[in-house]
Design a protein around this motif. Sequence first.
Motif, PDB file in Angstrom:
ATOM      1  N   GLY A  58      39.624  40.128  46.067  1.00  0.00           N
ATOM      2  CA  GLY A  58      39.198  41.372  46.683  1.00  0.00           C
ATOM      3  C   GLY A  58      40.125  42.539  46.452  1.00  0.00           C
ATOM      4  N   THR A  59      41.154  42.342  45.633  1.00  0.00           N
ATOM      5  CA  THR A  59      42.107  43.421  45.385  1.00  0.00           C
ATOM      6  C   THR A  59      41.801  44.188  44.103  1.00  0.00           C
ATOM      7  OG1 THR A  59      43.619  41.909  44.244  1.00  0.00           O
ATOM      8  CG2 THR A  59      43.939  42.193  46.620  1.00  0.00           C
ATOM      9  N   ALA A  60      40.846  43.723  43.304  1.00  0.00           N
ATOM     10  CA  ALA A  60      40.494  44.372  42.040  1.00  0.00           C
ATOM     11  C   ALA A  60      38.981  44.499  41.967  1.00  0.00           C
ATOM     12  CB  ALA A  60      41.027  43.565  40.861  1.00  0.00           C
ATOM     13  N   PRO A  61      38.485  45.448  41.187  1.00  0.00           N
ATOM     14  CA  PRO A  61      37.029  45.590  41.056  1.00  0.00           C
ATOM     15  C   PRO A  61      36.421  44.537  40.144  1.00  0.00           C
ATOM     16  CG  PRO A  61      38.121  47.162  39.624  1.00  0.00           C
ATOM     17  CD  PRO A  61      39.209  46.460  40.397  1.00  0.00           C
ATOM     18  N   ASP A  62      35.115  44.370  40.236  1.00  0.00           N
ATOM     19  CA  ASP A  62      34.339  43.524  39.333  1.00  0.00           C
ATOM     20  C   ASP A  62      34.907  42.106  39.260  1.00  0.00           C
ATOM     21  OD1 ASP A  62      32.393  42.789  37.555  1.00  0.00           O
ATOM     22  OD2 ASP A  62      33.273  43.788  35.816  1.00  0.00           O
ATOM     23  N   GLN A  63      35.175  41.509  40.436  1.00  0.00           N
ATOM     24  CA  GLN A  63      35.668  40.135  40.460  1.00  0.00           C
ATOM     25  C   GLN A  63      34.474  39.180  40.440  1.00  0.00           C
ATOM     26  OE1 GLN A  63      38.499  39.616  43.722  1.00  0.00           O
ATOM     27  NE2 GLN A  63      40.148  40.132  42.340  1.00  0.00           N
ATOM     28  N   GLN A  64      34.354  38.450  39.351  1.00  0.00           N
ATOM     29  CA  GLN A  64      33.234  37.531  39.184  1.00  0.00           C
ATOM     30  C   GLN A  64      33.575  36.161  39.760  1.00  0.00           C
ATOM     31  OE1 GLN A  64      31.556  37.525  35.178  1.00  0.00           O
ATOM     32  NE2 GLN A  64      32.399  39.566  34.821  1.00  0.00           N
ATOM     33  N   LEU A  65      32.547  35.496  40.259  1.00  0.00           N
ATOM     34  CA  LEU A  65      32.698  34.143  40.780  1.00  0.00           C
ATOM     35  C   LEU A  65      31.392  33.396  40.546  1.00  0.00           C
ATOM     36  CD1 LEU A  65      30.961  34.273  43.669  1.00  0.00           C
ATOM     37  CD2 LEU A  65      33.012  35.465  44.410  1.00  0.00           C
TER      38      LEU A  65
ATOM     39  N   ARG B 127      31.263  41.570  46.261  1.00  0.00           N
ATOM     40  CA  ARG B 127      31.016  42.952  46.671  1.00  0.00           C
ATOM     41  C   ARG B 127      32.187  43.513  47.465  1.00  0.00           C
ATOM     42  NH1 ARG B 127      31.135  47.282  47.425  1.00  0.00           N
ATOM     43  NH2 ARG B 127      29.545  48.863  47.855  1.00  0.00           N
ATOM     44  N   ARG B 128      32.724  42.697  48.377  1.00  0.00           N
ATOM     45  CA  ARG B 128      33.843  43.191  49.187  1.00  0.00           C
ATOM     46  C   ARG B 128      34.492  42.023  49.918  1.00  0.00           C
ATOM     47  NH1 ARG B 128      35.195  46.105  54.300  1.00  0.00           N
ATOM     48  NH2 ARG B 128      33.379  45.183  55.334  1.00  0.00           N
ATOM     49  N   ARG B 129      35.778  42.129  50.113  1.00  0.00           N
ATOM     50  CA  ARG B 129      36.492  41.238  51.033  1.00  0.00           C
ATOM     51  C   ARG B 129      36.919  42.048  52.247  1.00  0.00           C
ATOM     52  NH1 ARG B 129      41.773  37.416  49.895  1.00  0.00           N
ATOM     53  NH2 ARG B 129      41.997  36.605  52.007  1.00  0.00           N
ATOM     54  N   ARG B 130      36.650  41.527  53.408  1.00  0.00           N
ATOM     55  CA  ARG B 130      37.069  42.231  54.611  1.00  0.00           C
ATOM     56  C   ARG B 130      38.571  42.062  54.770  1.00  0.00           C
ATOM     57  NH1 ARG B 130      32.154  41.082  58.987  1.00  0.00           N
ATOM     58  NH2 ARG B 130      30.455  41.724  57.574  1.00  0.00           N
ATOM     59  N   PRO B 131      39.305  43.178  54.829  1.00  0.00           N
ATOM     60  CA  PRO B 131      40.773  43.119  54.831  1.00  0.00           C
ATOM     61  C   PRO B 131      41.319  42.226  55.941  1.00  0.00           C
ATOM     62  CG  PRO B 131      40.013  45.376  54.551  1.00  0.00           C
ATOM     63  CD  PRO B 131      38.803  44.562  54.892  1.00  0.00           C
ATOM     64  N   GLY B 132      42.311  41.425  55.571  1.00  0.00           N
ATOM     65  CA  GLY B 132      42.996  40.593  56.546  1.00  0.00           C
ATOM     66  C   GLY B 132      42.229  39.375  57.007  1.00  0.00           C
ATOM     67  N   THR B 133      41.127  39.036  56.309  1.00  0.00           N
ATOM     68  CA  THR B 133      40.301  37.895  56.707  1.00  0.00           C
ATOM     69  C   THR B 133      39.973  37.032  55.491  1.00  0.00           C
ATOM     70  OG1 THR B 133      38.112  38.870  56.323  1.00  0.00           O
ATOM     71  CG2 THR B 133      39.205  39.422  58.403  1.00  0.00           C
ATOM     72  N   ARG B 134      39.268  35.917  55.744  1.00  0.00           N
ATOM     73  CA  ARG B 134      38.727  35.102  54.669  1.00  0.00           C
ATOM     74  C   ARG B 134      37.221  35.343  54.542  1.00  0.00           C
ATOM     75  NH1 ARG B 134      38.815  30.205  56.278  1.00  0.00           N
ATOM     76  NH2 ARG B 134      39.947  30.406  58.247  1.00  0.00           N
ATOM     77  N   LEU B 135      36.781  36.524  54.965  1.00  0.00           N
ATOM     78  CA  LEU B 135      35.375  36.900  54.901  1.00  0.00           C
ATOM     79  C   LEU B 135      35.099  37.693  53.630  1.00  0.00           C
ATOM     80  CD1 LEU B 135      34.784  38.055  58.599  1.00  0.00           C
ATOM     81  CD2 LEU B 135      34.241  35.839  57.583  1.00  0.00           C
ATOM     82  N   VAL B 136      34.072  37.268  52.897  1.00  0.00           N
ATOM     83  CA  VAL B 136      33.684  37.966  51.673  1.00  0.00           C
ATOM     84  C   VAL B 136      32.198  38.295  51.742  1.00  0.00           C
ATOM     85  CG1 VAL B 136      35.473  36.906  50.249  1.00  0.00           C
ATOM     86  CG2 VAL B 136      33.250  35.792  50.440  1.00  0.00           C
ATOM     87  N   GLU B 137      31.824  39.421  51.131  1.00  0.00           N
ATOM     88  CA  GLU B 137      30.430  39.858  51.106  1.00  0.00           C
ATOM     89  C   GLU B 137      29.896  39.747  49.675  1.00  0.00           C
ATOM     90  OE1 GLU B 137      30.578  43.801  52.628  1.00  0.00           O
ATOM     91  OE2 GLU B 137      31.146  43.175  54.651  1.00  0.00           O
TER      92      GLU B 137
END
Length: 283
Positions: free
Chosen positions: A35-42, A87-97
Amino acid sequence: MTLPVTLAEVVEVHRITPRTARITFEARELADTVGTAPDQQLKLCFPRPGQAEPVLPERRDDPMDWYRAYLAIPEAERPVLRSFTLRRRRPGTRLVEIDFVLHGDTGPAAAWALRAAPGDRLGMVGPSALYAPPVPFAEAAAAADWVLLAGDESALPALATLVGALPDGVRALAFVEVADEAERQPLDGPAGLDVHLLHRDGAAPGTVLTGAVRAAELPTGVPFAWLAGEAGAVRALRRHLVEERGVPKPSVDFTGYWRHRLTQDDAPTAEDLADAREWSAGR
């Protein structure tokens, strides 16, 4: 290089447009760099019918060993693998969108997303440096005279993260094709960003997008171009930029996310294989 593999559980489902679901997952494990860089594929691993969660091989030091172990799982139990962009990682969590395009009940990912509810679990492979471009986006954008971003709704999650990573002072044009007015999503970027939101309105996928870029009066100088979406449209845009606009091949980053009338499980066409060779050569 160890390939990150974890289970992720749905905590929230939000329909951001009639045909797009934004699903928030809590990952059991998540590296600090996610979540610290754009276009992170998974890659997401979808369970087979009757499974509460997918059957996943244990983490391996060699990514190819992990993939071989994945293929060794009996087909009836082997999870369905599909590629997505964070799409996004919520800062300070293990939550990803992660955003899902809901194109009906035919594909495994869209069918799963249509029914997704809190508590459902998937496998998550990556994000990983294995999927990262050789030159970071911000560096490539800053070195170019201007930036071109073009894609359809499947590319919107990645494109939105790239827009957010545009360096200050860089001139950028974004062309985005979506199904219709109801599927428009805002793209917030720096002052130098010019966004063209295009409606397909029943036209064949990619035709409105390619037509708009062909007709556009583009800035002078050498751009950095990022193209993603339906493979045929991406191919046509790349050829237009290189052969008709004179853009150097290394200045075009391109990815076909999906193929009109074909699924990811269908065999690659000759053009698909040629694109893969070109893409690999650029890496």
